[in-house]
Design a protein around this motif. Structure first.
Motif, PDB file in Angstrom:
ATOM      1  N   ASN A 376      13.978  12.764   1.028  1.00 59.83           N
ATOM      2  CA  ASN A 376      13.007  13.411   1.920  1.00 59.83           C
ATOM      3  C   ASN A 376      12.960  12.739   3.284  1.00 59.83           C
ATOM      4  OD1 ASN A 376      12.317  15.301   0.012  1.00 59.83           O
ATOM      5  ND2 ASN A 376      10.469  14.260  -0.671  1.00 59.83           N
ATOM      6  N   MET A 377      13.093  11.412   3.310  1.00 60.52           N
ATOM      7  CA  MET A 377      13.054  10.716   4.590  1.00 60.52           C
ATOM      8  C   MET A 377      14.261  11.071   5.446  1.00 60.52           C
ATOM      9  SD  MET A 377      11.235   8.790   6.515  1.00 60.52           S
ATOM     10  CE  MET A 377      10.033   7.878   5.543  1.00 60.52           C
ATOM     11  N   ARG A 378      15.404  11.309   4.808  1.00 57.21           N
ATOM     12  CA  ARG A 378      16.603  11.694   5.569  1.00 57.21           C
ATOM     13  C   ARG A 378      16.390  13.016   6.304  1.00 57.21           C
ATOM     14  NH1 ARG A 378      19.695   9.079   1.226  1.00 57.21           N
ATOM     15  NH2 ARG A 378      21.102   7.532   2.141  1.00 57.21           N
ATOM     16  N   ASN A 379      15.508  13.850   5.804  1.00 54.66           N
ATOM     17  CA  ASN A 379      15.202  15.116   6.476  1.00 54.66           C
ATOM     18  C   ASN A 379      14.328  14.915   7.707  1.00 54.66           C
ATOM     19  OD1 ASN A 379      16.607  16.624   4.549  1.00 54.66           O
ATOM     20  ND2 ASN A 379      14.818  16.756   3.205  1.00 54.66           N
ATOM     21  N   VAL A 380      13.774  13.705   7.846  1.00 51.93           N
ATOM     22  CA  VAL A 380      12.896  13.388   8.973  1.00 51.93           C
ATOM     23  C   VAL A 380      13.585  12.451   9.951  1.00 51.93           C
ATOM     24  CG1 VAL A 380      10.675  12.375   9.643  1.00 51.93           C
ATOM     25  CG2 VAL A 380      10.848  13.717   7.536  1.00 51.93           C
ATOM     26  N   LEU A 381      14.232  11.416   9.427  1.00 49.99           N
ATOM     27  CA  LEU A 381      14.908  10.425  10.259  1.00 49.99           C
ATOM     28  C   LEU A 381      16.384  10.365   9.876  1.00 49.99           C
ATOM     29  CD1 LEU A 381      12.281   7.520  10.127  1.00 49.99           C
ATOM     30  CD2 LEU A 381      12.693   9.083  12.042  1.00 49.99           C
ATOM     31  N   SER A 382      17.257  10.457  10.856  1.00 49.78           N
ATOM     32  CA  SER A 382      18.695  10.460  10.594  1.00 49.78           C
ATOM     33  C   SER A 382      19.193   9.048  10.323  1.00 49.78           C
ATOM     34  CB  SER A 382      19.448  11.040  11.798  1.00 49.78           C
ATOM     35  OG  SER A 382      19.378  10.132  12.886  1.00 49.78           O
ATOM     36  N   SER A 383      20.419   8.964   9.821  1.00 50.20           N
ATOM     37  CA  SER A 383      21.049   7.670   9.569  1.00 50.20           C
ATOM     38  C   SER A 383      21.350   6.933  10.869  1.00 50.20           C
ATOM     39  CB  SER A 383      22.339   7.854   8.753  1.00 50.20           C
ATOM     40  OG  SER A 383      22.034   8.406   7.484  1.00 50.20           O
ATOM     41  N   ASN A 384      21.317   7.652  11.988  1.00 50.51           N
ATOM     42  CA  ASN A 384      21.490   6.996  13.289  1.00 50.51           C
ATOM     43  C   ASN A 384      20.242   6.211  13.682  1.00 50.51           C
ATOM     44  OD1 ASN A 384      24.065   8.067  13.671  1.00 50.51           O
ATOM     45  ND2 ASN A 384      23.250   9.947  14.577  1.00 50.51           N
ATOM     46  N   GLN A 385      19.082   6.580  13.084  1.00 56.19           N
ATOM     47  CA  GLN A 385      17.829   5.913  13.427  1.00 56.19           C
ATOM     48  C   GLN A 385      17.511   4.762  12.485  1.00 56.19           C
ATOM     49  OE1 GLN A 385      15.918   9.920  13.384  1.00 56.19           O
ATOM     50  NE2 GLN A 385      14.800   9.163  15.160  1.00 56.19           N
ATOM     51  N   VAL A 386      17.785   4.966  11.189  1.00 53.84           N
ATOM     52  CA  VAL A 386      17.528   3.912  10.201  1.00 53.84           C
ATOM     53  C   VAL A 386      18.726   3.813   9.264  1.00 53.84           C
ATOM     54  CG1 VAL A 386      15.030   4.303  10.280  1.00 53.84           C
ATOM     55  CG2 VAL A 386      16.396   5.433   8.528  1.00 53.84           C
ATOM     56  N   GLU A 387      18.869   2.649   8.635  1.00 57.48           N
ATOM     57  CA  GLU A 387      19.938   2.444   7.651  1.00 57.48           C
ATOM     58  C   GLU A 387      19.339   2.593   6.253  1.00 57.48           C
ATOM     59  OE1 GLU A 387      22.901  -1.095   5.973  1.00 57.48           O
ATOM     60  OE2 GLU A 387      21.984  -1.298   7.978  1.00 57.48           O
ATOM     61  N   TYR A 388      19.881   3.518   5.480  1.00 58.24           N
ATOM     62  CA  TYR A 388      19.391   3.770   4.132  1.00 58.24           C
ATOM     63  C   TYR A 388      20.148   2.893   3.142  1.00 58.24           C
ATOM     64  CZ  TYR A 388      16.960   7.776   6.115  1.00 58.24           C
ATOM     65  OH  TYR A 388      16.135   8.567   6.857  1.00 58.24           O
ATOM     66  N   CYS A 389      19.421   2.127   2.350  1.00 54.59           N
ATOM     67  CA  CYS A 389      20.023   1.190   1.403  1.00 54.59           C
ATOM     68  C   CYS A 389      19.639   1.585  -0.021  1.00 54.59           C
ATOM     69  CB  CYS A 389      19.562  -0.234   1.678  1.00 54.59           C
ATOM     70  SG  CYS A 389      19.936  -0.827   3.338  1.00 54.59           S
ATOM     71  N   GLU A 390      20.630   1.763  -0.876  1.00 48.33           N
ATOM     72  CA  GLU A 390      20.370   2.124  -2.267  1.00 48.33           C
ATOM     73  C   GLU A 390      19.944   0.919  -3.102  1.00 48.33           C
ATOM     74  OE1 GLU A 390      20.290   5.144  -3.364  1.00 48.33           O
ATOM     75  OE2 GLU A 390      21.073   6.093  -1.531  1.00 48.33           O
ATOM     76  N   ASP A 391      20.196  -0.272  -2.589  1.00 50.22           N
ATOM     77  CA  ASP A 391      19.907  -1.502  -3.321  1.00 50.22           C
ATOM     78  C   ASP A 391      18.973  -2.366  -2.467  1.00 50.22           C
ATOM     79  OD1 ASP A 391      20.012  -4.189  -4.291  1.00 50.22           O
ATOM     80  OD2 ASP A 391      21.869  -3.722  -5.357  1.00 50.22           O
ATOM     81  N   PRO A 392      17.799  -2.782  -2.998  1.00 47.41           N
ATOM     82  CA  PRO A 392      16.874  -3.593  -2.195  1.00 47.41           C
ATOM     83  C   PRO A 392      17.451  -4.948  -1.781  1.00 47.41           C
ATOM     84  CG  PRO A 392      16.137  -3.448  -4.485  1.00 47.41           C
ATOM     85  CD  PRO A 392      17.252  -2.470  -4.325  1.00 47.41           C
ATOM     86  N   TYR A 393      18.376  -5.475  -2.587  1.00 45.08           N
ATOM     87  CA  TYR A 393      18.979  -6.761  -2.222  1.00 45.08           C
ATOM     88  C   TYR A 393      19.959  -6.595  -1.063  1.00 45.08           C
ATOM     89  CZ  TYR A 393      16.942  -8.215  -6.656  1.00 45.08           C
ATOM     90  OH  TYR A 393      16.071  -8.478  -7.684  1.00 45.08           O
ATOM     91  N   VAL A 394      20.617  -5.435  -1.017  1.00 48.71           N
ATOM     92  CA  VAL A 394      21.491  -5.138   0.125  1.00 48.71           C
ATOM     93  C   VAL A 394      20.640  -4.967   1.376  1.00 48.71           C
ATOM     94  CG1 VAL A 394      23.088  -3.434   1.101  1.00 48.71           C
ATOM     95  CG2 VAL A 394      23.312  -4.124  -1.305  1.00 48.71           C
ATOM     96  N   LEU A 395      19.491  -4.319   1.223  1.00 47.11           N
ATOM     97  CA  LEU A 395      18.589  -4.166   2.362  1.00 47.11           C
ATOM     98  C   LEU A 395      18.217  -5.526   2.948  1.00 47.11           C
ATOM     99  CD1 LEU A 395      15.479  -1.924   2.778  1.00 47.11           C
ATOM    100  CD2 LEU A 395      15.233  -4.377   3.003  1.00 47.11           C
ATOM    101  N   ALA A 396      18.012  -6.511   2.087  1.00 42.52           N
ATOM    102  CA  ALA A 396      17.543  -7.827   2.536  1.00 42.52           C
ATOM    103  C   ALA A 396      18.570  -8.564   3.396  1.00 42.52           C
ATOM    104  CB  ALA A 396      17.166  -8.683   1.333  1.00 42.52           C
ATOM    105  N   ASN A 397      19.837  -8.185   3.299  1.00 42.10           N
ATOM    106  CA  ASN A 397      20.878  -8.896   4.046  1.00 42.10           C
ATOM    107  C   ASN A 397      20.577  -8.924   5.542  1.00 42.10           C
ATOM    108  OD1 ASN A 397      22.424  -9.501   1.812  1.00 42.10           O
ATOM    109  ND2 ASN A 397      23.706  -7.665   1.972  1.00 42.10           N
ATOM    110  N   GLN A 398      20.446 -10.139   6.084  1.00 41.20           N
ATOM    111  CA  GLN A 398      20.264 -10.377   7.521  1.00 41.20           C
ATOM    112  C   GLN A 398      18.972  -9.788   8.085  1.00 41.20           C
ATOM    113  OE1 GLN A 398      22.436 -12.508   9.271  1.00 41.20           O
ATOM    114  NE2 GLN A 398      22.949 -12.805   7.090  1.00 41.20           N
TER     115      GLN A 398
END
Length: 453
Positions: A376-398
């Motif tokens: 649902n969020m992808r329908n509001v904000l594109s991947s150019n605006q935010v990075e979508y992470c399927e894994d919370p540990y990957v999100l934490a990187n840097q």
């Protein structure tokens, strides 16, 4: 009974499925052909716990169509559960309600009697307006049918909508006609008397008391829904205001609310400090109530403050980030949770979305994760605006900081030592106060909650 439910969103679909489970013959109507196709395949267009299980179980009592005229003719009761979005001035837009009742009236059959039940959250006086629209349509089409309009506001909670359908706190009926009240009492009799066997995955709560049937006039019934939501929003904003003072004086809001909530006059529900309220109901209904008051040149200063405090919580999070990171431009901020609350994929007026928009204006880099709401969020904000992470540990990187914006159970059980290792700066903003502050700090992370010490 033969029941037609117009609208298959959260309210309509849950209502249709639960009534079919109780043994009524139900037809669900929606103009969205894609939704109807999914429902006919016993797939739910919304994320709601248990809904697809029951769709399969009640298929002998439940049918879906986009053809309103076909559905309403032989119905006993027609339930309106369509959207009433906010207008620019905050008032509720009832165009979908009026369009629905016009179509419904065109499907009436001569000599039949119908009960139209307003379950949508509608402005005060809508029941009278609906009465007029149907009367005008019947005159225009020269249809000789009898009908009554009643109010039956919903009090569902997303993520537990089926639970509250079967085990409600109360059932409210707004009508001044005894025959209508008795018909609706019969419709809800299995719930009022708890004579049904609940689904295996929704067991009857131990000690559950039979829900009261509150019978009142339509205007009071319409006001009950708005007043109830406004009061719940007030509880949340009040505790958030106290949380801000707790931070100043060194008190812990979790301990404070534990003591407050033990008082039965106050109660613990909705006393959780955090990021504030969002979703499809509280923002819309508080705005609609203020718009109603404006029509009568009447002020609602408490409700106005409630909304201002709720908006302030967003900027409080930004201030926390600035306190730790100083400049946000170029920083990488992670967001755990996008839905406005756990166990739903609904991002309407979600606080996480507001935080993301604020951070984007400050040129921060945003990474997000949510168990189910990212589609649902992808329908509001594109991947150019935010990075979508399927894994919370990957999100934490840097990441320079991570904000917990939705209190999903999964986030309580993450390995935060691993999260810390992956981060560039181990700053955790627990905007829902869902973690053990001492445990997180023991790991060497910089922890900020709402009103925590």
């Amino acid at each position: 009974m033969k029941v037609t439910v117009v609208g298959t969103g959260y309210v309509g679909l849950t209502t249709a499925v639960s009534l079919a489970y109780l043994g009524h013959n139900v037809i669900g109507i929606d103009k969205d052909e894609q939704k109807i196709a999914m429902l006919l395949e016993e797939k739910s267009p919304i994320h709601e716990t248990g809904i697809e299980v029951l769709l399969k179980e009640v298929r002998h009592n439940l049918y879906f169509t986009s053809n309103t005229l076909e559905a309403v003719g032989l119905s006993d009761i027609i339930i309106i559960a369509v959207g009433t979005p906010s207008r620019p001035d905050g008032s509720a837009d009832t165009q979908f309600v009026e369009n629905a009742v016009r179509e419904i009236a065109e499907g009436f059959l001569d000599g039949h009697t119908y009960i139209i039940v307003m379950k949508s959250t509608v402005p005060i006086g809508t029941n009278r307006r609906v009465q007029y629209v149907i009367e005008a349509t019947l005159r225009e089409k020269d249809i000789k049918a009898e009908f009554f309009v009643a109010s039956n506001p919903e009090f569902l909670r997303e993520g537990m909508a089926l639970w509250y359908s079967f085990f409600p706190d109360r059932i409210v009926i707004g009508s001044e006609h005894n025959e209508v009240i008795e018909k609706l009492r019969l419709l809800f009799k299995p719930i009022l008397e708890q004579t049904f066997s609940p689904p295996a995955f929704i067991p009857r709560p131990q000690g559950y008391q039979l829900p009261p049937l509150i019978i009142t006039d339509p205007t009071s019934s319409e006001m009950i829904k708005y007043a109830a939501n406004a009061f719940l929003a007030t509880k949340i904003s009040f505790v958030n205001e106290i949380a801000g003072l707790c931070e100043k004086v060194g008190a812990d809001i979790v301990e404070v609310t534990r003591g407050m909530g033990a008082d039965p006059r106050i109660g613990a529900p909705f006393l959780q400090a955090g990021l504030g309220w969002g979703g499809s109901c509280f923002p819309k209904d508080t705005k609609a109530l203020q718009a109603l008051a404006n029509e009568y040149d009447y002020s609602l200063p408490i409700l106005k403050a409630v909304c201002e405090i709720n908006q302030r919580q967003i900027y409080l999070i930004i201030e926390m980030l600035q306190k730790h990171l100083k400049v946000l431009r170029g920083r990488t901020i992670g967001i755990f949770g996008l839905a406005f609350k756990p166990n739903t994929d609904d991002i309407r007026d979600a606080p996480a979305l507001e935080i993301i928009k604020e951070l984007l204006t400050r040129d921060a880099t945003i990474k997000v994760h949510d168990p189910i709401a990212m589609v649902n969020m992808r329908n509001v904000l594109s991947s150019n605006q935010v990075e979508y992470c399927e894994d919370p540990y990957v999100l934490a990187n840097q990441c320079d900081a991570i904000i917990i914006a939705t209190e999903w159970e999964a986030y309580r059980h993450l390995d935060y030592s691993r999260v810390k290792t992956n981060m560039r700066n181990p700053i955790l903003i627990d905007a829902r106060n869902c973690l053990d502050v001492h445990e997180i700090r023991r790991l060497g992370m910089i922890y900020n909650g709402i009103g925590r010490v």
